[in-house]
Design a protein around this motif. Structure first.
Motif, PDB file in Angstrom:
ATOM      1  N   VAL A 208       0.870  -1.183   0.000  1.00  0.00           N
ATOM      2  CA  VAL A 208       0.000   0.000   0.000  1.00  0.00           C
ATOM      3  C   VAL A 208       0.900   1.224   0.000  1.00  0.00           C
ATOM      4  O   VAL A 208       1.860   1.291   0.775  1.00  0.00           O
ATOM      5  CB  VAL A 208      -0.929   0.032   1.229  1.00  0.00           C
ATOM      6  CG1 VAL A 208      -1.730   1.335   1.268  1.00  0.00           C
ATOM      7  CG2 VAL A 208      -1.872  -1.159   1.213  1.00  0.00           C
ATOM      8  N   ALA A 209       0.607   2.182  -0.862  1.00  0.00           N
ATOM      9  CA  ALA A 209       1.356   3.435  -0.925  1.00  0.00           C
ATOM     10  C   ALA A 209       0.362   4.581  -1.003  1.00  0.00           C
ATOM     11  O   ALA A 209      -0.326   4.742  -2.007  1.00  0.00           O
ATOM     12  CB  ALA A 209       2.296   3.449  -2.128  1.00  0.00           C
ATOM     13  N   LEU A 210       0.287   5.355   0.062  1.00  0.00           N
ATOM     14  CA  LEU A 210      -0.665   6.471   0.121  1.00  0.00           C
ATOM     15  C   LEU A 210       0.086   7.747   0.487  1.00  0.00           C
ATOM     16  O   LEU A 210       0.358   8.003   1.657  1.00  0.00           O
ATOM     17  CB  LEU A 210      -1.765   6.189   1.148  1.00  0.00           C
ATOM     18  CG  LEU A 210      -2.858   7.258   1.253  1.00  0.00           C
ATOM     19  CD1 LEU A 210      -3.636   7.365  -0.049  1.00  0.00           C
ATOM     20  CD2 LEU A 210      -3.807   6.946   2.405  1.00  0.00           C
ATOM     21  N   LEU A 266      -8.616   3.020   0.272  1.00  0.00           N
ATOM     22  CA  LEU A 266      -7.797   4.223   0.209  1.00  0.00           C
ATOM     23  C   LEU A 266      -7.800   4.782  -1.210  1.00  0.00           C
ATOM     24  O   LEU A 266      -8.108   4.072  -2.172  1.00  0.00           O
ATOM     25  CB  LEU A 266      -6.359   3.911   0.632  1.00  0.00           C
ATOM     26  CG  LEU A 266      -6.171   3.274   2.014  1.00  0.00           C
ATOM     27  CD1 LEU A 266      -4.705   2.918   2.224  1.00  0.00           C
ATOM     28  CD2 LEU A 266      -6.654   4.208   3.110  1.00  0.00           C
ATOM     29  N   ALA A 267      -7.440   6.038  -1.328  1.00  0.00           N
ATOM     30  CA  ALA A 267      -7.344   6.673  -2.634  1.00  0.00           C
ATOM     31  C   ALA A 267      -6.167   6.089  -3.405  1.00  0.00           C
ATOM     32  O   ALA A 267      -5.197   5.604  -2.812  1.00  0.00           O
ATOM     33  CB  ALA A 267      -7.177   8.183  -2.468  1.00  0.00           C
ATOM     34  N   PRO A 268      -6.198   6.123  -4.751  1.00  0.00           N
ATOM     35  CA  PRO A 268      -5.051   5.652  -5.534  1.00  0.00           C
ATOM     36  C   PRO A 268      -3.800   6.470  -5.225  1.00  0.00           C
ATOM     37  O   PRO A 268      -3.883   7.640  -4.826  1.00  0.00           O
ATOM     38  CB  PRO A 268      -5.511   5.870  -6.984  1.00  0.00           C
ATOM     39  CG  PRO A 268      -6.990   5.953  -6.925  1.00  0.00           C
ATOM     40  CD  PRO A 268      -7.325   6.551  -5.597  1.00  0.00           C
ATOM     41  N   ALA A 273      -4.010  11.500  -0.622  1.00  0.00           N
ATOM     42  CA  ALA A 273      -5.059  11.788   0.358  1.00  0.00           C
ATOM     43  C   ALA A 273      -4.668  12.996   1.186  1.00  0.00           C
ATOM     44  O   ALA A 273      -3.494  13.353   1.297  1.00  0.00           O
ATOM     45  CB  ALA A 273      -5.295  10.584   1.264  1.00  0.00           C
ATOM     46  N   ALA A 274      -5.674  13.606   1.785  1.00  0.00           N
ATOM     47  CA  ALA A 274      -5.436  14.801   2.598  1.00  0.00           C
ATOM     48  C   ALA A 274      -4.919  14.422   3.978  1.00  0.00           C
ATOM     49  O   ALA A 274      -5.304  13.395   4.537  1.00  0.00           O
ATOM     50  CB  ALA A 274      -6.726  15.603   2.721  1.00  0.00           C
ATOM     51  N   LEU A 275      -4.052  15.250   4.505  1.00  0.00           N
ATOM     52  CA  LEU A 275      -3.599  15.102   5.890  1.00  0.00           C
ATOM     53  C   LEU A 275      -4.532  15.931   6.758  1.00  0.00           C
ATOM     54  O   LEU A 275      -4.693  17.134   6.547  1.00  0.00           O
ATOM     55  CB  LEU A 275      -2.156  15.580   6.032  1.00  0.00           C
ATOM     56  CG  LEU A 275      -1.465  15.251   7.351  1.00  0.00           C
ATOM     57  CD1 LEU A 275      -1.214  13.750   7.445  1.00  0.00           C
ATOM     58  CD2 LEU A 275      -0.165  16.019   7.484  1.00  0.00           C
ATOM     59  N   LEU A 276      -5.172  15.288   7.720  1.00  0.00           N
ATOM     60  CA  LEU A 276      -6.180  15.959   8.541  1.00  0.00           C
ATOM     61  C   LEU A 276      -5.541  16.642   9.749  1.00  0.00           C
ATOM     62  O   LEU A 276      -4.521  16.183  10.271  1.00  0.00           O
ATOM     63  CB  LEU A 276      -7.223  14.948   9.016  1.00  0.00           C
ATOM     64  CG  LEU A 276      -7.951  14.166   7.916  1.00  0.00           C
ATOM     65  CD1 LEU A 276      -8.981  13.233   8.543  1.00  0.00           C
ATOM     66  CD2 LEU A 276      -8.618  15.099   6.921  1.00  0.00           C
ATOM     67  N   ALA A 277      -6.162  17.712  10.178  1.00  0.00           N
ATOM     68  CA  ALA A 277      -5.688  18.423  11.360  1.00  0.00           C
ATOM     69  C   ALA A 277      -5.846  17.542  12.591  1.00  0.00           C
ATOM     70  O   ALA A 277      -6.763  16.724  12.681  1.00  0.00           O
ATOM     71  CB  ALA A 277      -6.469  19.727  11.529  1.00  0.00           C
ATOM     72  N   SER A 278      -4.958  17.707  13.549  1.00  0.00           N
ATOM     73  CA  SER A 278      -4.981  16.854  14.739  1.00  0.00           C
ATOM     74  C   SER A 278      -6.216  17.084  15.606  1.00  0.00           C
ATOM     75  O   SER A 278      -6.576  16.224  16.405  1.00  0.00           O
ATOM     76  CB  SER A 278      -3.719  17.091  15.578  1.00  0.00           C
ATOM     77  OG  SER A 278      -3.640  18.453  15.973  1.00  0.00           O
ATOM     78  N   ALA A 350       0.258  12.863  16.891  1.00  0.00           N
ATOM     79  CA  ALA A 350      -0.658  12.077  16.067  1.00  0.00           C
ATOM     80  C   ALA A 350      -0.598  12.528  14.612  1.00  0.00           C
ATOM     81  O   ALA A 350      -0.459  13.719  14.312  1.00  0.00           O
ATOM     82  CB  ALA A 350      -2.083  12.199  16.594  1.00  0.00           C
ATOM     83  N   VAL A 351      -0.704  11.551  13.708  1.00  0.00           N
ATOM     84  CA  VAL A 351      -0.722  11.813  12.268  1.00  0.00           C
ATOM     85  C   VAL A 351      -1.958  11.140  11.695  1.00  0.00           C
ATOM     86  O   VAL A 351      -2.136   9.929  11.846  1.00  0.00           O
ATOM     87  CB  VAL A 351       0.541  11.269  11.572  1.00  0.00           C
ATOM     88  CG1 VAL A 351       0.479  11.515  10.074  1.00  0.00           C
ATOM     89  CG2 VAL A 351       1.797  11.910  12.170  1.00  0.00           C
ATOM     90  N   ALA A 352      -2.811  11.916  11.032  1.00  0.00           N
ATOM     91  CA  ALA A 352      -4.067  11.398  10.487  1.00  0.00           C
ATOM     92  C   ALA A 352      -4.119  11.665   8.995  1.00  0.00           C
ATOM     93  O   ALA A 352      -3.994  12.814   8.559  1.00  0.00           O
ATOM     94  CB  ALA A 352      -5.270  12.045  11.177  1.00  0.00           C
ATOM     95  N   ILE A 353      -4.288  10.609   8.207  1.00  0.00           N
ATOM     96  CA  ILE A 353      -4.395  10.736   6.763  1.00  0.00           C
ATOM     97  C   ILE A 353      -5.733  10.141   6.323  1.00  0.00           C
ATOM     98  O   ILE A 353      -6.134   9.075   6.794  1.00  0.00           O
ATOM     99  CB  ILE A 353      -3.205  10.057   6.048  1.00  0.00           C
ATOM    100  CG1 ILE A 353      -3.177  10.418   4.568  1.00  0.00           C
ATOM    101  CG2 ILE A 353      -3.197   8.549   6.268  1.00  0.00           C
ATOM    102  CD1 ILE A 353      -1.841  10.127   3.915  1.00  0.00           C
ATOM    103  N   ALA A 354      -6.441  10.848   5.477  1.00  0.00           N
ATOM    104  CA  ALA A 354      -7.823  10.516   5.132  1.00  0.00           C
ATOM    105  C   ALA A 354      -7.925   9.230   4.315  1.00  0.00           C
ATOM    106  O   ALA A 354      -7.045   8.901   3.525  1.00  0.00           O
ATOM    107  CB  ALA A 354      -8.450  11.671   4.352  1.00  0.00           C
TER     108      ALA A 354
END
Length: 437
Positions: A208-210, A266-268, A273-278, A350-354
């Motif tokens: 997986v590569a996002l 997940l998106a291709p 994908a967007a990085l979401l605010a913490s 924390a790191v959040a990716i959509a």
């Protein structure tokens, strides 16, 4: 997606507009070609008239030797008078003037849309209004080929650092919680050869590569790697960050996935994908709160106020260091000692990716602290294994504090759904140990 700012109402009047392409790039060349054919036709017509006149030129009469009559104009010319001669070339030249003039005026009225434009097509620009915002896709932080090369280089540095137990080498490609775990492991293995090295970074395949969808820094990439993506061996989930264009990507989280873990859709890689605010409110729990909430669950299990948010089935970490484990360890201590548990969460870690479906993959770290202290006068706390190697203390009358770093990977559903937060994987190990001060 259209959202509000969390305070005011969401936009009620939204429109999507785009410019219509009215360019006709073939008109200009066709007009020029038509003008060329028109001029050519006129030239051929003039040539035909000239040829016809020449074919009907003066013919000499037969017989008699009567001298030709001399007109007055010729006599006047012979006498030296200047008489203008009416030539044909002047009239022919004047014919082309209106043709060229009309063609020039016609082409002058053609706009640039009538001609083919060089270079790339115009790029639409997003515009923001009071009622909504138009958003266009951004470039991604890295391609699949680049992510594969990054993982291979990380694996090479990790192997070199693990073999040499060199934290400086590891710092070239690791940071944060992932680096803390390796630094502690190198110190422990330097004193206790029976301790295992950290799990090697798999570089066989990138399953997986996002990448983050961005054209600026810092950048984040999420990847799942394994020696064989089709094998049943547990793969690793890596969260990599790049602080600037001149820095290398570094592993911030290295998590072993649960055997039954299912990565959400997940998106291709080409889209990212967007990085979401913490502190985003779009998820069932904000990324910067998830480690604190899960730490409370490890301490209280079903009695935690956060228990209803998390899925318990398949959560292997609860049985490893959860409430049942802690209660059992506390009961095993003699009456002359006691153990206290607490949790610490590093700030802004924390790191959040959509993900597709408005959820997110959240990487977080949690420090589980165990503090054993004597309860009777003259009693001592003895150390063993990794705690003894890292603290350098055999026994203490004050007590021993040990910190276990836990790297976590969750799937967090969007707000407003009944889905639970799912623990997808974890890695934990001793990162600090010392005598209680």
């Amino acid at each position: 997606i259209i959202v509000g700012d969390g305070e005011n109402a969401a936009p009620s009047d939204v429109s999507v507009t785009w410019p219509r392409d009215t360019a006709t790039p073939s008109v200009g060349p066709l007009l020029v070609a038509g003008g060329v054919f028109l001029v050519g036709g006129i030239v051929l017509l003039v040539w035909a008239f000239v040829h016809q006149r020449r074919g009907r030129g003066p013919r000499r009469r037969s017989g008699g030797s009567r001298p030709p009559r001399v007109r007055a104009s010729r006599r006047a010319a012979a006498a030296g008078a200047q008489v203008p001669v009416r030539g044909r070339r002047g009239r022919r030249a004047l014919v082309a003037v209106p043709v060229v003039l009309v063609g020039a005026l016609g082409l002058a009225g053609c706009s640039s849309d009538y001609w083919p434009q060089g270079g790339s097509a115009a790029t639409p620009t997003p515009t923001a209004t009071a009622t909504g915002t138009a958003v266009q896709n951004e470039p991604t932080a890295a391609t699949k080929q680049q992510i594969t090369r990054i993982v291979q280089r990380v694996a090479e540095v990790a192997k070199k650092a693990d073999d040499a137990r060199d934290a400086e080498i590891a710092a070239e490609r690791f940071t944060g919680a992932a680096l803390d775990l390796r630094e502690a492991n190198y110190t422990i293995r330097g004193k206790d050869a029976d301790v295992d090295a950290p799990p090697a970074i798999s570089a066989g395949q990138v399953c997986v590569a996002l990448p983050q969808q961005t054209d600026s820094w810092p950048r984040t990439v999420f990847a799942v790697v394994a020696e064989d993506c089709d094998a049943k061996s547990a793969p690793q989930a890596l969260t990599l960050v790049q602080d600037s264009a001149r820095d290398d990507y570094k592993v911030a989280y290295d998590v072993s996935l649960e055997a039954a873990a299912k990565i959400p859709s997940l998106a291709p890689t080409s889209i990212g994908a967007a990085l979401l605010a913490s502190n985003t409110k779009l998820l069932s729990i904000a990324p910067d709160e998830i480690a604190t909430a899960y730490g409370d669950i490890l301490s209280k299990d079903s009695d935690s106020s956060y228990a209803s948010l998390f899925q318990s089935d398949g959560d292997g970490l609860r049985s490893t260091i959860g409430k049942a484990y802690k209660d059992k360890k506390s009961e095993s201590l003699p009456d002359t000692a006691k153990i206290e548990y607490s949790s610490e969460v590093p700030d802004d870690s924390a790191v959040a990716i959509a993900t597709d479906g408005a959820g997110a993959l959240v990487s977080a770290d949690l420090n589980e602290v165990e503090k054993v202290t004597p309860t009777a006068a003259g009693a001592e706390v003895n150390t063993e294994g990794a705690v003894k190697a890292l603290s350098g203390v055999d026994s203490s009358t004050k007590g021993i504090s040990a910190t276990y770093g836990v790297q976590l990977l969750f799937y967090v559903p969007p707000v407003g759904t009944d889905d639970k937060v799912v623990l997808l994987g974890f890695t934990q190990g001793l990162t600090a140990a010392s005598e209680v001060q």
